[in-house]
Motif scaffolding. Sequence first.
Motif, PDB file in Angstrom:
ATOM      1  N   PHE A  19      30.024  40.600  42.674  1.00 30.69           N
ATOM      2  CA  PHE A  19      30.612  41.166  43.469  1.00 30.69           C
ATOM      3  C   PHE A  19      29.643  40.885  44.949  1.00 30.69           C
ATOM      4  CE2 PHE A  19      33.021  43.821  40.284  1.00 30.69           C
ATOM      5  CZ  PHE A  19      34.567  43.014  40.831  1.00 30.69           C
ATOM      6  N   SER A  20      29.774  40.321  45.812  1.00 27.84           N
ATOM      7  CA  SER A  20      29.489  40.639  47.366  1.00 27.84           C
ATOM      8  C   SER A  20      29.976  41.368  48.386  1.00 27.84           C
ATOM      9  CB  SER A  20      29.261  39.220  47.807  1.00 27.84           C
ATOM     10  OG  SER A  20      30.227  38.561  47.892  1.00 27.84           O
ATOM     11  N   THR A  21      31.048  41.842  48.070  1.00 28.88           N
ATOM     12  CA  THR A  21      31.250  42.866  49.578  1.00 28.88           C
ATOM     13  C   THR A  21      32.290  43.919  48.866  1.00 28.88           C
ATOM     14  OG1 THR A  21      31.601  40.562  51.003  1.00 28.88           O
ATOM     15  CG2 THR A  21      32.974  42.606  52.061  1.00 28.88           C
ATOM     16  N   MET A  22      32.457  44.560  49.304  1.00 26.63           N
ATOM     17  CA  MET A  22      32.570  46.167  49.402  1.00 26.63           C
ATOM     18  C   MET A  22      33.682  46.542  49.936  1.00 26.63           C
ATOM     19  SD  MET A  22      31.509  49.082  47.142  1.00 26.63           S
ATOM     20  CE  MET A  22      30.708  49.965  48.733  1.00 26.63           C
ATOM     21  N   GLY A  23      34.799  47.002  49.688  1.00 29.22           N
ATOM     22  CA  GLY A  23      35.135  48.428  50.494  1.00 29.22           C
ATOM     23  C   GLY A  23      35.769  49.196  50.443  1.00 29.22           C
ATOM     24  N   VAL A  24      35.662  50.659  50.949  1.00 33.34           N
ATOM     25  CA  VAL A  24      35.992  51.511  50.530  1.00 33.34           C
ATOM     26  C   VAL A  24      37.399  52.392  51.499  1.00 33.34           C
ATOM     27  CG1 VAL A  24      35.860  53.889  49.419  1.00 33.34           C
ATOM     28  CG2 VAL A  24      33.653  51.721  49.138  1.00 33.34           C
ATOM     29  N   GLY A  25      37.743  53.064  50.620  1.00 30.33           N
ATOM     30  CA  GLY A  25      39.233  54.010  51.787  1.00 30.33           C
ATOM     31  C   GLY A  25      39.932  54.879  51.275  1.00 30.33           C
ATOM     32  N   CYS A  26      40.682  55.652  51.560  1.00 30.48           N
ATOM     33  CA  CYS A  26      41.041  56.592  50.716  1.00 30.48           C
ATOM     34  C   CYS A  26      42.208  57.113  51.628  1.00 30.48           C
ATOM     35  CB  CYS A  26      40.549  58.235  50.745  1.00 30.48           C
ATOM     36  SG  CYS A  26      39.602  58.656  51.725  1.00 30.48           S
ATOM     37  N   TYR A  27      43.694  58.052  50.997  1.00 36.19           N
ATOM     38  CA  TYR A  27      44.567  58.207  52.450  1.00 36.19           C
ATOM     39  C   TYR A  27      45.138  59.370  51.470  1.00 36.19           C
ATOM     40  CZ  TYR A  27      47.134  55.649  48.888  1.00 36.19           C
ATOM     41  OH  TYR A  27      48.193  55.539  47.799  1.00 36.19           O
ATOM     42  N   ILE A  28      46.288  60.199  52.157  1.00 38.61           N
ATOM     43  CA  ILE A  28      46.613  61.474  51.467  1.00 38.61           C
ATOM     44  C   ILE A  28      47.685  61.061  51.704  1.00 38.61           C
ATOM     45  CG2 ILE A  28      47.060  64.126  51.567  1.00 38.61           C
ATOM     46  CD1 ILE A  28      44.791  64.561  53.035  1.00 38.61           C
ATOM     47  N   SER A  30      52.154  61.658  50.727  1.00 41.11           N
ATOM     48  CA  SER A  30      53.263  62.676  51.871  1.00 41.11           C
ATOM     49  C   SER A  30      53.235  64.366  50.959  1.00 41.11           C
ATOM     50  CB  SER A  30      54.731  61.885  51.574  1.00 41.11           C
ATOM     51  OG  SER A  30      55.142  61.982  50.104  1.00 41.11           O
ATOM     52  N   VAL A  31      53.010  64.159  50.003  1.00 41.91           N
ATOM     53  CA  VAL A  31      52.752  65.353  49.250  1.00 41.91           C
ATOM     54  C   VAL A  31      51.453  66.425  49.082  1.00 41.91           C
ATOM     55  CG1 VAL A  31      54.387  64.765  47.590  1.00 41.91           C
ATOM     56  CG2 VAL A  31      52.771  64.872  46.784  1.00 41.91           C
ATOM     57  N   GLY A  32      50.365  65.187  49.377  1.00 42.59           N
ATOM     58  CA  GLY A  32      48.336  65.900  50.171  1.00 42.59           C
ATOM     59  C   GLY A  32      48.307  66.048  49.295  1.00 42.59           C
ATOM     60  N   ASN A  33      48.424  64.658  47.873  1.00 46.21           N
ATOM     61  CA  ASN A  33      46.979  64.151  46.769  1.00 46.21           C
ATOM     62  C   ASN A  33      46.546  62.933  47.377  1.00 46.21           C
ATOM     63  OD1 ASN A  33      48.071  65.519  44.650  1.00 46.21           O
ATOM     64  ND2 ASN A  33      49.962  63.817  44.799  1.00 46.21           N
ATOM     65  N   LEU A  34      45.625  63.044  47.096  1.00 48.94           N
ATOM     66  CA  LEU A  34      44.388  62.366  48.454  1.00 48.94           C
ATOM     67  C   LEU A  34      43.521  60.985  47.285  1.00 48.94           C
ATOM     68  CD1 LEU A  34      41.653  62.038  49.591  1.00 48.94           C
ATOM     69  CD2 LEU A  34      40.058  63.331  48.702  1.00 48.94           C
ATOM     70  N   TYR A  35      43.862  60.239  47.496  1.00 45.85           N
ATOM     71  CA  TYR A  35      43.913  58.676  46.704  1.00 45.85           C
ATOM     72  C   TYR A  35      42.912  58.037  47.279  1.00 45.85           C
ATOM     73  CZ  TYR A  35      47.805  59.453  44.124  1.00 45.85           C
ATOM     74  OH  TYR A  35      49.305  60.429  44.144  1.00 45.85           O
ATOM     75  N   TRP A  36      41.849  57.468  46.597  1.00 43.39           N
ATOM     76  CA  TRP A  36      40.519  56.446  47.040  1.00 43.39           C
ATOM     77  C   TRP A  36      40.645  54.912  46.036  1.00 43.39           C
ATOM     78  CZ3 TRP A  36      36.444  57.731  49.838  1.00 43.39           C
ATOM     79  CH2 TRP A  36      36.183  59.870  49.685  1.00 43.39           C
ATOM     80  N   THR A  37      40.521  54.064  47.318  1.00 40.16           N
ATOM     81  CA  THR A  37      40.779  53.189  47.019  1.00 40.16           C
ATOM     82  C   THR A  37      39.544  52.000  47.249  1.00 40.16           C
ATOM     83  OG1 THR A  37      42.976  53.194  47.806  1.00 40.16           O
ATOM     84  CG2 THR A  37      41.623  50.598  47.458  1.00 40.16           C
ATOM     85  N   GLN A  38      39.258  51.219  46.052  1.00 42.57           N
ATOM     86  CA  GLN A  38      38.040  50.006  46.341  1.00 42.57           C
ATOM     87  C   GLN A  38      38.027  49.514  45.593  1.00 42.57           C
ATOM     88  OE1 GLN A  38      37.765  53.241  43.242  1.00 42.57           O
ATOM     89  NE2 GLN A  38      37.683  54.439  44.598  1.00 42.57           N
ATOM     90  N   ILE A  39      37.653  47.748  46.742  1.00 41.48           N
ATOM     91  CA  ILE A  39      37.922  46.950  46.804  1.00 41.48           C
ATOM     92  C   ILE A  39      37.132  45.978  46.278  1.00 41.48           C
ATOM     93  CG2 ILE A  39      38.943  45.009  47.465  1.00 41.48           C
ATOM     94  CD1 ILE A  39      41.449  46.918  49.117  1.00 41.48           C
ATOM     95  N   PHE A  40      36.310  45.182  44.881  1.00 41.85           N
ATOM     96  CA  PHE A  40      35.365  44.713  45.264  1.00 41.85           C
ATOM     97  C   PHE A  40      35.583  42.828  45.094  1.00 41.85           C
ATOM     98  CE2 PHE A  40      34.522  48.875  43.067  1.00 41.85           C
ATOM     99  CZ  PHE A  40      33.653  49.094  43.190  1.00 41.85           C
ATOM    100  N   VAL A  41      34.838  42.429  46.295  1.00 46.49           N
ATOM    101  CA  VAL A  41      35.540  41.237  46.341  1.00 46.49           C
ATOM    102  C   VAL A  41      34.151  39.934  45.991  1.00 46.49           C
ATOM    103  CG1 VAL A  41      36.008  39.469  47.973  1.00 46.49           C
ATOM    104  CG2 VAL A  41      36.843  41.140  48.292  1.00 46.49           C
ATOM    105  N   ALA A  42      34.161  38.504  45.180  1.00 51.30           N
ATOM    106  CA  ALA A  42      33.201  37.768  45.128  1.00 51.30           C
ATOM    107  C   ALA A  42      33.086  36.787  46.573  1.00 51.30           C
ATOM    108  CB  ALA A  42      33.403  36.808  43.815  1.00 51.30           C
TER     109      ALA A  42
END
Length: 431
Positions: A19-28, A30-42
């Motif tokens: 993997f040469s590129t990475m993206g990280v994000g998060c969101y909440i 509608s009921v307040g749960n927190l989610y993290w998202t990671q994207i790994f790209v070649a």
Amino acid sequence: MKGWMNSPGHKANILNSSFSTMGVGCYIDSVGNLYWTQIFVAGEPNNTDLDKFKGTQKVKPKVELVSSIFDIKLYESNTGYYSGTSSNLNVEILNKEWPYHYTYAENSEVTYKIEDPTICKLEETEENSYTRKLTYLKPGTTNITATVNGKSSTITITVRERIYPLKSIKVNPEEVTLEVGETYQLGITYNPSNTTDDKTAVWKSLSPEIVSVDQNGKITALKAGTAYVFPKVGRYSSTCRVVVKEWSQFKDVKSSDWFYNAVKYTFKNNMISGYNETTFAPNDKLTRGMIVTILYKMEGSPKNDGKSKFVDVKSDEYYAKAVKWAVDAGIVHGYNNSDKFGPNDKVLRQDLAGMLRNYAKYKKKNTNATMDLSRYSDYKNIEEYAESAMQWAVEKGVITGNENGTLAPKGNATRAEAVAMIQKYCVNIGR
């Protein structure tokens, strides 16, 4: 980040060389749960703003705390709080989404409040922005509150006096030699010297008939012999060996004699001497020449030529200078303003009281006394001229009554009685 890196799957992706590129994000949601998202790209992702992020640049981290997902906690690094010591006080950031993981409030604005600043104080350190030096000032309890972005945490600090247990004691000195009648103040050395344990000592003499000791450690030599004196503090004790010797300047003065201490005191203070090096003659009658010589020596033997108006006082006699000084000082007088002094005449006890009172006046001591002497059976034998002097002498403890309840004012004073009165004068009134 700490929680993220400790996740095995995420950490493996981050370290995967494909993997040469990475993206990280998060969101909440509608009921307040927190989610993290990671994207790994070649390879490079299709992003028109990619050029803005290429390269390396130095950045100053900034923690943005979202009140809904963080909390803070004060953490104090010391486990024992003693006055005079210090430790570090840190602020930890707790992420509710990552239980049991925390970070420090780096570059976050933290405010502190101490309820009682006399108990402890906070100082900034050069280590980082979330650490404060906490110094304990005195025993007591107080609360410290830290606040970050509207969130607060309070810690209670109880400061105690540092305890230094007693390990041993040592009597000081461990051996002393005294003469009968002498006193000596013993001391105690504590280990450690700053012990916080009770230092109260209980003193005891194993031979109290030879050496007595009071509860302040002052010993008194009573008779010849060897005694052991020891203090006990808690469960610790120490021993002092005391050797008591007989003072043997005069063969006719023994430690068992009532006048022993008085003879020793006046002799050692250069107030009186014996007839020779070994004879004191305590029962000989005191003469006028003797008493003025004693007072003259008490005064330090002021220089004079020894010449007086008295025909019975030759300038080469041992008492000549003393007579001149005593007459000039108003302590004694001749007989009825005659030209005779009577240096070898005996001294009555009431006259000795008068001479000592005159000496006290000469030394500017208070000589006023109006004591009732009627408790003594022979008080009516006191001549009128000597009454005030006898009242003063008895009231000041210079003269004490005899065992039979008399004062014997017209009795001829002996050398032993004279030195006893002189010692009492020095102790009770001062030289």
